[in-house]
Design an enzyme around this catalytic site. Structure first.
Site, mmCIF file in Angstrom:
data_model
loop_
_atom_site.group_PDB
_atom_site.id
_atom_site.type_symbol
_atom_site.label_atom_id
_atom_site.label_comp_id
_atom_site.label_asym_id
_atom_site.label_seq_id
_atom_site.Cartn_x
_atom_site.Cartn_y
_atom_site.Cartn_z
ATOM 1 N N ASP A 151 0.603 -1.127 -0.153
ATOM 2 C CA ASP A 151 0.137 -0.131 -0.067
ATOM 3 C C ASP A 151 0.808 1.362 0.038
ATOM 4 O O ASP A 151 1.863 1.271 -0.580
ATOM 5 C CB ASP A 151 -0.934 -0.006 1.299
ATOM 6 C CG ASP A 151 -2.255 0.548 1.106
ATOM 7 O OD1 ASP A 151 -2.285 1.725 0.789
ATOM 8 O OD2 ASP A 151 -3.273 -0.188 0.817
ATOM 9 N N HIS B 168 -3.600 5.983 3.505
ATOM 10 C CA HIS B 168 -4.205 5.109 3.189
ATOM 11 C C HIS B 168 -3.860 3.630 3.879
ATOM 12 O O HIS B 168 -4.740 2.753 4.222
ATOM 13 C CB HIS B 168 -4.392 5.014 1.710
ATOM 14 C CG HIS B 168 -5.381 3.915 1.072
ATOM 15 N ND1 HIS B 168 -4.651 2.781 0.773
ATOM 16 C CD2 HIS B 168 -6.504 3.993 0.733
ATOM 17 C CE1 HIS B 168 -5.932 1.839 0.112
ATOM 18 N NE2 HIS B 168 -6.834 2.628 0.122
ATOM 19 N N SER C 116 -11.238 -0.703 -0.592
ATOM 20 C CA SER C 116 -10.052 -0.844 0.026
ATOM 21 C C SER C 116 -10.012 -1.200 1.457
ATOM 22 O O SER C 116 -9.340 -1.788 2.002
ATOM 23 C CB SER C 116 -9.343 0.472 0.006
ATOM 24 O OG SER C 116 -8.783 0.937 -1.228
#
Length: 485
Positions: free
Chosen positions: A165, A230, A420
């Site tokens: 990620d 994120h 996600s």
């Protein structure tokens, strides 16, 4: 007769291709690459070249031995050396991933034209190295009934979740192990200095990747970046651990006792206000290749799960995208063949095309994660799902709007939404199952989730003409949910 059958099943023999074998797949030579190179004139652009024959495993061929795999890599490197010398006399800074037959290299338009004119039949695919994803955006462990599993001691102790990620803030309080130590046990960074993209990997080499592999702090996310939190958010969902000093009771991830392997695959672009993280294909492939190299260790598959909360920025693919992404397909299939589950988000373009799946979730045998909201009975409106008959590998739904760890401070939390956030729920569940049943195969874990660890969810809008087209979905889907134990 016994010796014959023993020879027939030998891994070395099964990995040999027969004399006259022909790869009938159609080669793809990207016109986009030529067009972009023409616009750049004498400025080189970075392309990905994939050869035929980068697979390590096939159902009929078996698993290559380490010696055969190394020999294959040496052969690929010789091929690349010849191909590149034919198109350019200048020194080329190429990043080789020889075993899977992949190289990324910066070529000028004239060099690329020469490469295309040569049309070497050993080349399967050429494309521009550009974002396969900009991280999508998302919780609730109670919706999937994880407290039931935790109450019986099923917390994924001894497992490791690999988070590919935007990096992970390893000192976040939600990511501590209960003794004040970080649950991040290994870090890596793969990024590119390519065109308008910049690598911020610490101690980076010529390719933009941190050296050595495992450099402490290499997976830390960039500050002053609009979407670099994120990966930390995703990690909290997968493996955050309750910390009553800083958070409320029950605020933790699906697999609270799992360790975290943080892999930062972000190349950054400045938009005039802030940096934005993008995941370039070559960097994701390099990260997967590093995982595959590690997976050769004995019993590796028993202790690792891969989470890829990534998704393409188009509407997605209506069927398997294996040929469109051969380098990534080879890397992912090699990991899956080792028995390691790979979970990816299905994508967030459902309002436009729910029947499609974003990349890399559209690759065969990847476990796709779609989203639900509220009490879990409503499909997340933006979730891709994919027509079941067009994709191999299961689809499981999980919460898509989640409060989890973020990066501004060590105790920062935020809400994010998207598939996600669904993917780490599913990845965490696989880690919990693997810890509860040591040695269980991915197929058996999937079968248990499908039969026992999920509930069927039929979109209530299927037969309702008052619903909008994007709300209708004629297929039954499964939402992960721990049964009473």
């Amino acid at each position: 007769m016994q010796a014959f059958y023993g020879l027939k099943e030998d891994a070395v023999v099964r990995a040999i291709k027969p004399v006259g074998f022909q790869d009938t797949r159609r080669a793809i030579w990207s016109q986009e690459a030529l067009d972009i190179a023409a616009q750049e004139k004498d400025n080189p652009i970075e392309v990905i070249i994939t050869l035929r024959g980068g697979e390590r495993f096939s159902p009929f061929g078996g698993q290559m031995t380490e010696k055969a795999w190394k020999n294959q890599g040496n052969a690929h490197e010789r091929v690349f050396d010849k191909i590149l010398k034919n198109v350019s006399s200048r020194p080329l800074n190429a990043n080789f991933m020889p075993e899977i037959g992949v190289v990324t290299v910066k070529l000028k338009h004239s060099e690329l034209v020469k490469l295309y004119k040569d049309a070497d039949p050993r080349i399967l695919h050429i494309s521009v190295n550009q974002p396969i994803a900009e991280p999508l955006l998302s919780q609730s462990t109670s919706v999937i009934n994880m407290p039931e599993a935790w109450s019986h001691g099923y917390t994924a102790a001894g497992q490791n979740i690999i988070i590919i990620d935007t990096g992970v803030r390893s000192d976040h309080r939600l990511l501590e192990n209960g003794s004040g130590q970080s649950k991040v046990v290994f870090e890596a960074c793969f990024a590119s200095d390519s065109g308008s993209y910049t690598s911020f990997c610490p101690n980076k080499d010529a390719n933009g990747d941190s050296q050595p592999l495992g450099l402490v702090g290499s997976a830390q996310p960039l500050s002053n970046c609009g979407n670099c939190g994120h990966g930390t958010h995703v990690t909290g969902i997968a493996a955050g651990k309750e910390n009553l000093t800083y958070f409320s009771s029950g605020f933790q991830g699906v697999a609270p006792d799992a360790n975290i392997v943080a892999v930062n695959v972000s190349s950054h672009r400045w938009n005039g206000i802030e940096w934005r993280a993008n995941n370039l294909t070559a960097d994701v492939v390099a990260a997967l290749e590093a995982v595959e190299d590690a997976s050769t260790a004995e019993n590796f598959y028993q202790y690792y799960t891969v989470n890829m909360s990534l998704g393409g920025n188009t509407f997605g693919d209506s069927q398997s995208c294996d040929l469109s992404e051969p380098a990534m397909t080879n890397a992912i299939q090699n990991i899956i063949s080792r028995g390691v589950p790979v979970i990816a988000s299905a994508g967030n373009q459902g309002l436009v095309r729910r029947d499609r799946v974003g990349r890399p979730g559209c690759i065969s045998n990847v476990i796709r994660a779609g989203g639900v909201v509220g009490d879990g009975s409503i499909i997340y409106d933006a979730s891709n799902l994919g027509t079941p008959s067009n994709f191999s590998g299961p689809l499981f739904l999980a919460p898509a709007i989640v409060e989890s760890s973020d990066t501004e401070t060590r105790t920062d939390v935020s809400y994010k939404d998207g598939t996600s956030m669904s993917a780490p729920h599913v990845a965490g569940l696989y880690a919990v199952i693997k810890a509860a049943a040591p040695g269980i195969s991915t197929n058996d874990a999937t079968a248990w989730i499908d039969s026992e660890g999920s509930v069927s969810l039929v979109n209530p809008c299927v037969d309702n003409t008052n619903c909008s087209p994007e709300e209708r979905w004629p297929h039954t889907v499964k939402r992960i949910h721990i049964p009473s134990l």
